[in-house]
Motif scaffolding. Structure first.
Motif, PDB file in Angstrom:
ATOM      1  N   LEU A  53       5.818  -9.819 -33.110  1.00 33.70           N
ATOM      2  CA  LEU A  53       6.623  -9.159 -34.130  1.00 33.70           C
ATOM      3  C   LEU A  53       5.751  -8.664 -35.278  1.00 33.70           C
ATOM      4  CD1 LEU A  53       9.368  -8.395 -35.340  1.00 33.70           C
ATOM      5  CD2 LEU A  53       9.533 -10.722 -36.248  1.00 33.70           C
ATOM      6  N   CYS A  54       4.810  -9.475 -35.728  1.00 32.33           N
ATOM      7  CA  CYS A  54       3.944  -9.072 -36.836  1.00 32.33           C
ATOM      8  C   CYS A  54       3.046  -7.900 -36.446  1.00 32.33           C
ATOM      9  CB  CYS A  54       3.091 -10.253 -37.296  1.00 32.33           C
ATOM     10  SG  CYS A  54       4.032 -11.571 -38.105  1.00 32.33           S
ATOM     11  N   SER A  55       2.596  -7.879 -35.206  1.00 32.07           N
ATOM     12  CA  SER A  55       1.769  -6.750 -34.758  1.00 32.07           C
ATOM     13  C   SER A  55       2.562  -5.448 -34.774  1.00 32.07           C
ATOM     14  CB  SER A  55       1.224  -7.030 -33.363  1.00 32.07           C
ATOM     15  OG  SER A  55       2.273  -7.111 -32.415  1.00 32.07           O
ATOM     16  N   ILE A  56       3.864  -5.519 -34.495  1.00 33.79           N
ATOM     17  CA  ILE A  56       4.708  -4.322 -34.554  1.00 33.79           C
ATOM     18  C   ILE A  56       4.919  -3.877 -35.999  1.00 33.79           C
ATOM     19  CG2 ILE A  56       7.023  -3.406 -34.058  1.00 33.79           C
ATOM     20  CD1 ILE A  56       7.126  -5.251 -31.635  1.00 33.79           C
ATOM     21  N   LEU A  57       5.168  -4.850 -36.882  1.00 34.38           N
ATOM     22  CA  LEU A  57       5.481  -4.520 -38.269  1.00 34.38           C
ATOM     23  C   LEU A  57       4.272  -4.011 -39.042  1.00 34.38           C
ATOM     24  CD1 LEU A  57       7.857  -7.470 -39.221  1.00 34.38           C
ATOM     25  CD2 LEU A  57       8.454  -5.188 -38.396  1.00 34.38           C
ATOM     26  N   ARG A  58       3.060  -4.279 -38.554  1.00 38.30           N
ATOM     27  CA  ARG A  58       1.874  -3.774 -39.242  1.00 38.30           C
ATOM     28  C   ARG A  58       1.795  -2.260 -39.223  1.00 38.30           C
ATOM     29  NH1 ARG A  58      -0.730  -8.101 -36.166  1.00 38.30           N
ATOM     30  NH2 ARG A  58      -0.964  -9.919 -37.529  1.00 38.30           N
ATOM     31  N   THR A  59       2.424  -1.631 -38.241  1.00 37.71           N
ATOM     32  CA  THR A  59       2.338  -0.174 -38.093  1.00 37.71           C
ATOM     33  C   THR A  59       3.716   0.494 -38.092  1.00 37.71           C
ATOM     34  OG1 THR A  59       2.288  -0.432 -35.670  1.00 37.71           O
ATOM     35  CG2 THR A  59       0.170  -0.340 -36.818  1.00 37.71           C
ATOM     36  N   THR A  60       4.749  -0.244 -38.513  1.00 41.06           N
ATOM     37  CA  THR A  60       6.115   0.276 -38.443  1.00 41.06           C
ATOM     38  C   THR A  60       6.813   0.069 -39.780  1.00 41.06           C
ATOM     39  OG1 THR A  60       6.212  -0.326 -36.094  1.00 41.06           O
ATOM     40  CG2 THR A  60       8.300   0.176 -37.184  1.00 41.06           C
ATOM     41  N   ASP A  61       7.569   1.059 -40.201  1.00 40.28           N
ATOM     42  CA  ASP A  61       8.418   0.904 -41.378  1.00 40.28           C
ATOM     43  C   ASP A  61       9.666   0.117 -41.006  1.00 40.28           C
ATOM     44  OD1 ASP A  61       6.639   2.430 -42.858  1.00 40.28           O
ATOM     45  OD2 ASP A  61       7.668   4.312 -42.395  1.00 40.28           O
ATOM     46  N   PHE A  62      10.124  -0.740 -41.904  1.00 40.16           N
ATOM     47  CA  PHE A  62      11.247  -1.613 -41.582  1.00 40.16           C
ATOM     48  C   PHE A  62      12.043  -1.947 -42.832  1.00 40.16           C
ATOM     49  CE2 PHE A  62       7.485  -4.153 -42.388  1.00 40.16           C
ATOM     50  CZ  PHE A  62       7.921  -5.121 -43.287  1.00 40.16           C
ATOM     51  N   ALA A  63      13.241  -2.474 -42.615  1.00 37.69           N
ATOM     52  CA  ALA A  63      14.099  -2.945 -43.700  1.00 37.69           C
ATOM     53  C   ALA A  63      14.072  -4.470 -43.717  1.00 37.69           C
ATOM     54  CB  ALA A  63      15.530  -2.443 -43.503  1.00 37.69           C
ATOM     55  N   LEU A  64      14.032  -5.045 -44.908  1.00 38.31           N
ATOM     56  CA  LEU A  64      13.922  -6.486 -45.090  1.00 38.31           C
ATOM     57  C   LEU A  64      15.210  -7.021 -45.704  1.00 38.31           C
ATOM     58  CD1 LEU A  64      12.017  -9.010 -45.023  1.00 38.31           C
ATOM     59  CD2 LEU A  64      11.377  -8.414 -47.369  1.00 38.31           C
ATOM     60  N   VAL A 101       7.138 -14.388 -50.346  1.00 39.60           N
ATOM     61  CA  VAL A 101       7.170 -13.221 -49.461  1.00 39.60           C
ATOM     62  C   VAL A 101       5.814 -12.521 -49.454  1.00 39.60           C
ATOM     63  CG1 VAL A 101       8.240 -10.974 -49.058  1.00 39.60           C
ATOM     64  CG2 VAL A 101       9.648 -12.907 -49.795  1.00 39.60           C
ATOM     65  N   GLU A 102       5.239 -12.344 -50.632  1.00 38.07           N
ATOM     66  CA  GLU A 102       3.953 -11.644 -50.730  1.00 38.07           C
ATOM     67  C   GLU A 102       2.853 -12.403 -49.992  1.00 38.07           C
ATOM     68  OE1 GLU A 102       1.348  -9.573 -54.301  1.00 38.07           O
ATOM     69  OE2 GLU A 102       2.255 -11.542 -54.639  1.00 38.07           O
ATOM     70  N   GLN A 103       2.830 -13.729 -50.124  1.00 37.48           N
ATOM     71  CA  GLN A 103       1.799 -14.519 -49.457  1.00 37.48           C
ATOM     72  C   GLN A 103       1.953 -14.466 -47.944  1.00 37.48           C
ATOM     73  OE1 GLN A 103      -0.803 -15.998 -51.022  1.00 37.48           O
ATOM     74  NE2 GLN A 103      -1.574 -16.357 -48.945  1.00 37.48           N
ATOM     75  N   PHE A 104       3.205 -14.462 -47.464  1.00 40.12           N
ATOM     76  CA  PHE A 104       3.429 -14.367 -46.020  1.00 40.12           C
ATOM     77  C   PHE A 104       2.941 -13.022 -45.489  1.00 40.12           C
ATOM     78  CE2 PHE A 104       5.914 -13.418 -42.231  1.00 40.12           C
ATOM     79  CZ  PHE A 104       5.770 -14.588 -41.511  1.00 40.12           C
ATOM     80  N   PHE A 105       3.194 -11.962 -46.225  1.00 39.78           N
ATOM     81  CA  PHE A 105       2.726 -10.631 -45.815  1.00 39.78           C
ATOM     82  C   PHE A 105       1.198 -10.570 -45.802  1.00 39.78           C
ATOM     83  CE2 PHE A 105       6.999  -9.438 -46.026  1.00 39.78           C
ATOM     84  CZ  PHE A 105       7.167  -8.130 -45.594  1.00 39.78           C
ATOM     85  N   LYS A 106       0.549 -11.229 -46.759  1.00 38.21           N
ATOM     86  CA  LYS A 106      -0.914 -11.239 -46.778  1.00 38.21           C
ATOM     87  C   LYS A 106      -1.477 -12.015 -45.602  1.00 38.21           C
ATOM     88  CE  LYS A 106      -1.658 -10.652 -51.763  1.00 38.21           C
ATOM     89  NZ  LYS A 106      -2.192 -11.290 -52.998  1.00 38.21           N
ATOM     90  N   ASP A 107      -0.858 -13.158 -45.308  1.00 37.49           N
ATOM     91  CA  ASP A 107      -1.345 -13.984 -44.199  1.00 37.49           C
ATOM     92  C   ASP A 107      -1.224 -13.247 -42.866  1.00 37.49           C
ATOM     93  OD1 ASP A 107      -1.850 -15.962 -46.018  1.00 37.49           O
ATOM     94  OD2 ASP A 107       0.013 -17.069 -45.630  1.00 37.49           O
ATOM     95  N   LYS A 108      -0.165 -12.467 -42.701  1.00 41.46           N
ATOM     96  CA  LYS A 108       0.054 -11.745 -41.444  1.00 41.46           C
ATOM     97  C   LYS A 108      -0.516 -10.330 -41.472  1.00 41.46           C
ATOM     98  CE  LYS A 108       2.223 -15.237 -39.823  1.00 41.46           C
ATOM     99  NZ  LYS A 108       1.584 -16.081 -38.787  1.00 41.46           N
ATOM    100  N   GLU A 109      -1.164  -9.966 -42.595  1.00 44.34           N
ATOM    101  CA  GLU A 109      -1.822  -8.650 -42.730  1.00 44.34           C
ATOM    102  C   GLU A 109      -0.823  -7.508 -42.545  1.00 44.34           C
ATOM    103  OE1 GLU A 109      -5.055  -8.609 -39.997  1.00 44.34           O
ATOM    104  OE2 GLU A 109      -6.207 -10.132 -41.071  1.00 44.34           O
ATOM    105  N   ILE A 110       0.361  -7.668 -43.139  1.00 42.24           N
ATOM    106  CA  ILE A 110       1.395  -6.630 -43.101  1.00 42.24           C
ATOM    107  C   ILE A 110       1.470  -6.005 -44.496  1.00 42.24           C
ATOM    108  CG2 ILE A 110       3.830  -6.120 -42.689  1.00 42.24           C
ATOM    109  CD1 ILE A 110       3.943  -8.613 -40.945  1.00 42.24           C
TER     110      ILE A 110
END
Length: 353
Positions: free
Chosen positions: A168-179, A228-237
């Protein structure tokens, strides 16, 4: 001079005619001859019919007068012999199948929400009973290849969950999404932050659970944003992939200066924020007409009168059983989306007048 002699060396190729001398292509190099009887591999320079015939007569004189049919049968037996790699692959096949079954069963346990001990306490005995009763096979050898202990099931579920999260994280790194975010307090006064994502995958709208994080201290908007910000940094999103964000109406979420949305807009100025659709029925219920609002509150009062006292609840249940009703209890209204006022009103209406 040496280069001229080297160029004159002849590189011979294996010929099927060498089989009559008891030689086949070597398994390590198909261009070299290998003796069927002793397994000796000859060099390319020694690959001459005279040298091969000489080896057969000197090393195996009892086979020197054998015809081609004998060596063909010997070759067939040699090719069908069990090799070490083949033996290991056959031995590991049942273990591989058992491990695959363990992962599949662990997935079923996770989906059903049952305790992990059900693998050893119920599933393995059930498999054993089916094998012995229906298939008339000994279940011992099969059961021992399927690890379903409490720790094994937990490990399988964690590994599959980690793999799903990575995909899922690999998809979100290159895809726009709603949170979509929702902060809830558990019965033990633990604060849990849930995040869902929606995105387009294969031309269809896909919704997935993104993460569930515990808020260890306060539930302020700044704390939620840092999680939220830390999770995005850890997953490189990148945060800029967020097109829209949905939250409930809590001040910690929608506060103009200190809410989560305010911090998010500082990081992603063009993000679109909306009210969470989970509570849409509750929002509508706040603006009902006077007549509908009065009916709804009458129903809620009646339900609370029955549910608050244990004796009333038991008497109501006995009444429903005597009248052969589909339901024997009422739903108590709460503010969460799976027990909305609409469900409470629907259950009350389905009971007898």
């Amino acid at each position: 001079m040496a280069e001229a002699e080297k160029s004159k060396k002849k590189c011979r190729q294996y010929s099927v005619e060498y089989l009559k001398y008891g030689f086949i292509p070597a398994s390590s190099n198909q261009q070299l001859p290998q003796c069927l009887i002793c397994g000796k591999v000859f060099s390319n320079e020694a690959m001459k019919p005279s040298r091969l015939n000489e080896h057969l007569k000197k090393a195996h004189p009892d086979k020197a007068d054998k015809n081609l049919t004998f060596f063909q049968s010997l070759r067939d037996k040699f090719q069908k012999r069990p090799t070490l790699s083949h033996m290991f692959s056959n031995a590991s096949q049942p273990n591989t199948d058992g491990l695959c079954a363990s992962y599949n069963i662990s997935l079923l346990i996770a989906k059903s929400g049952k305790p992990h001990t059900i693998g050893e306490e119920l599933i393995l005995p059930a498999i054993s009973e089916v094998l012995s009763t229906v298939l008339h096979k000994s279940p011992h050898d099969i059961i021992k290849t399927i690890p379903l202990s409490n720790n094994s099931v937990q490990r399988c579920i964690d590994e599959m969950a980690e793999n799903v999260e990575d995909i899922l994280c690999s998809i979100l790194r290159t895809t726009d999404f709603a949170l979509q975010l929702d902060e809830s307090t558990l019965p033990g006064n633990e604060s849990l932050l849930l995040a869902y994502v929606r995105f387009i995958k294969d031309k269809s709208l896909t919704q997935e659970l993104f993460f569930a994080k515990q808020l260890n201290t306060d539930t302020k908007g700044e704390s939620i944003f840092h999680v939220v910000e830390q999770f995005f940094k850890d997953k490189e999103i990148p945060l800029t992939n967020i097109l829209a964000c949905a939250t409930d109406g809590a001040p910690s979420m929608t506060g103009r200066y200190c809410g989560y949305v305010a911090y998010l807009k500082k990081a992603v100025p063009n993000v679109f924020t909306i009210h969470c659709v989970i509570h849409r029925q509750h929002l509508v219920a706040k603006n009902l007409s006077d007549r509908l609002n009065k009916s709804l509150h009458t129903v809620i009062t009646a339900v609370n009168k029955i549910k608050v006292h244990a004796l009333n609840d038991r008497l109501f249940r006995e009444l429903c059983v005597e009248n052969d009703e589909d339901f024997d209890r009422l739903l108590l209204h709460t503010e969460v989306h799976w027990l909305l006022k609409g469900n409470c009103l629907r259950r009350f209406y389905n009971h007898p007048k």
